[in-house]
Design a protein around this motif. Structure first.
Motif, PDB file in Angstrom:
ATOM      1  N   GLU A 162       2.149   1.680  -3.581  1.00  0.00           N
ATOM      2  CA  GLU A 162       1.091   2.132  -4.490  1.00  0.00           C
ATOM      3  C   GLU A 162       0.755   3.598  -4.252  1.00  0.00           C
ATOM      4  N   SER A 163       0.712   3.999  -2.986  1.00  0.00           N
ATOM      5  CA  SER A 163       0.416   5.403  -2.700  1.00  0.00           C
ATOM      6  C   SER A 163       1.515   6.320  -3.220  1.00  0.00           C
ATOM      7  N   VAL A 178       1.608   1.511   7.647  1.00  0.00           N
ATOM      8  CA  VAL A 178       0.263   1.521   7.055  1.00  0.00           C
ATOM      9  C   VAL A 178      -0.742   1.641   8.175  1.00  0.00           C
ATOM     10  N   ARG A 189       3.351   5.695  -5.889  1.00  0.00           N
ATOM     11  CA  ARG A 189       3.187   5.762  -7.345  1.00  0.00           C
ATOM     12  C   ARG A 189       2.047   6.704  -7.718  1.00  0.00           C
ATOM     13  N   ILE A 190       0.973   6.682  -6.932  1.00  0.00           N
ATOM     14  CA  ILE A 190      -0.146   7.584  -7.201  1.00  0.00           C
ATOM     15  C   ILE A 190       0.289   9.039  -7.052  1.00  0.00           C
ATOM     16  N   ASP A 191       1.179   9.297  -6.092  1.00  0.00           N
ATOM     17  CA  ASP A 191       1.674  10.661  -5.884  1.00  0.00           C
ATOM     18  C   ASP A 191       2.702  11.079  -6.922  1.00  0.00           C
ATOM     19  N   ALA A 244       0.827  -1.212   0.000  1.00  0.00           N
ATOM     20  CA  ALA A 244       0.000   0.000   0.000  1.00  0.00           C
ATOM     21  C   ALA A 244       0.857   1.256   0.000  1.00  0.00           C
ATOM     22  N   VAL A 245       1.993   1.196   0.691  1.00  0.00           N
ATOM     23  CA  VAL A 245       2.890   2.350   0.713  1.00  0.00           C
ATOM     24  C   VAL A 245       3.472   2.593  -0.676  1.00  0.00           C
TER      25      VAL A 245
END
Length: 315
Positions: free
Chosen positions: A188-189, A313, A191-193, A185-186
């Motif tokens: 992916e977050s 997380v 990459r989203i940023d 999750a870290v």
């Protein structure tokens, strides 16, 4: 009455102390066991140091003692007779250990991270390659020819670093840590940023992986510091040998002279000093050899106790 009912669970919760799970007598027993175990580990080192400062004649006559009957530094005088060579070899070993450990830690992590990601299509292939090297090797002659004739690294510091640079076992250990302990999750977050893979690796994955990286660094430090075989195979100039190989070569020379009567007679006829502190010098070599390596574990110890992924997380 309602207040009294609500007070009971509060009192019960306030009396609970999760830190003191064991009773007092059990905690004292555990502490005593670990104190005794620590003493069993420290006492041989103390005896080693005391024997190195003893007289050779007394050691051969009375054996090892914690308190020397005769305080003598002849072993260290003989060992440091060529102080410039010892200091240079010490510098070679320290340089190789520091550079090799840092490069090894980074390269192991850079190899292990891609093969730990499920979205990497060739993860199994590169995992098999590194695992294959644990089972099979090319042999000593091809290993020697690669570094001497292909890479031309003979009599250089890099030849003491590169053969130990990427241990396959620690690559697999680090890969497992990345796959199980670094939260997806870290990543992916990030990459989203808008973070790229290089930034994710160095700014997120590496800080979250300090426990396994410290473990790799500790064992690689010990490996580089204790290595003498690479100097034996690849180094022909005395100014580039490691301190471990220098100690090994000195001990071999002393043993040869002590066991070869013709060599001893030749030295006596030449008027040379032929009384070698063989036993005490062996202990002095061990004291000189352990040197700064005893400080490595306390430096890395804090990373073994608690990982940094706790709380990364939020639930």
């Amino acid at each position: 009455m309602e207040a009294a009912v609500n007070a009971k669970p509060k009192a019960k919760l306030s009396g609970a102390n999760p830190k003191n799970i064991l009773p007092a007598w059990a905690q004292w027993s555990v502490n005593i066991v670990f104190i005794l175990y620590s003493l069993l580990c420290i006492i041989p080192i103390v005896l080693l140091v005391m024997v190195s400062f003893s007289s050779e004649d007394v050691v051969m006559r009375e054996g090892y003692k914690f308190i020397p009957s005769v305080f003598d530094t002849s072993a260290y005088d003989f060992l440091f007779e060529d102080f410039r060579q010892v200091a240079r070899s010490y510098g070679i070993t320290v340089s190789v250990t520091v550079i090799g450990t840092v490069l090894s830690m980074v390269m192991v992590a850079m190899y292990a991270y891609p093969i730990s990601r499920r979205d990497f299509p060739h993860a199994r292939f590169f995992t098999f390659i590194v695992f294959f090297t644990m089972l099979f090797g090319g042999g000593l002659v091809p290993w020697y020819l690669v570094y001497v004739q292909l890479l031309h690294l003979k009599d250089t510091l890099w030849v003491l670093i590169m053969p130990l640079l990427i241990p396959a076992f620690w690559v697999l250990v680090t890969r497992t840590f990345f796959a199980t302990s670094v939260p997806s999750a870290v990543l992916e977050s990030a990459r989203i940023d808008g973070a790229g893979e290089v930034r994710i690796f160095f700014q997120i994955v590496m800080p979250l992986s300090l426990p396994v990286l410290a473990t790799v660094a500790l064992f690689q430090t010990i490996t580089y510091w204790n290595d003498w075989f690479l100097s034996l195979v690849y180094i022909t100039k005395n100014e580039n040998v490691s301190i471990q190989y220098l100690m090994y070569k000195t001990m071999q020379n002393v043993q040869y002279l002590a066991q070869n009567s013709q060599a001893m007679q030749a030295l006596q006829q030449a008027g040379a000093y032929v009384r070698f502190p063989a036993e005490t010098m062996r202990m002095a070599m061990a004291v000189v050899g352990i040197g700064p390596i005893v400080l490595a574990y306390p430096f890395f110890q804090k990373y073994f106790i608690k990982g940094l992924t706790v709380g990364a997380v939020k639930g």
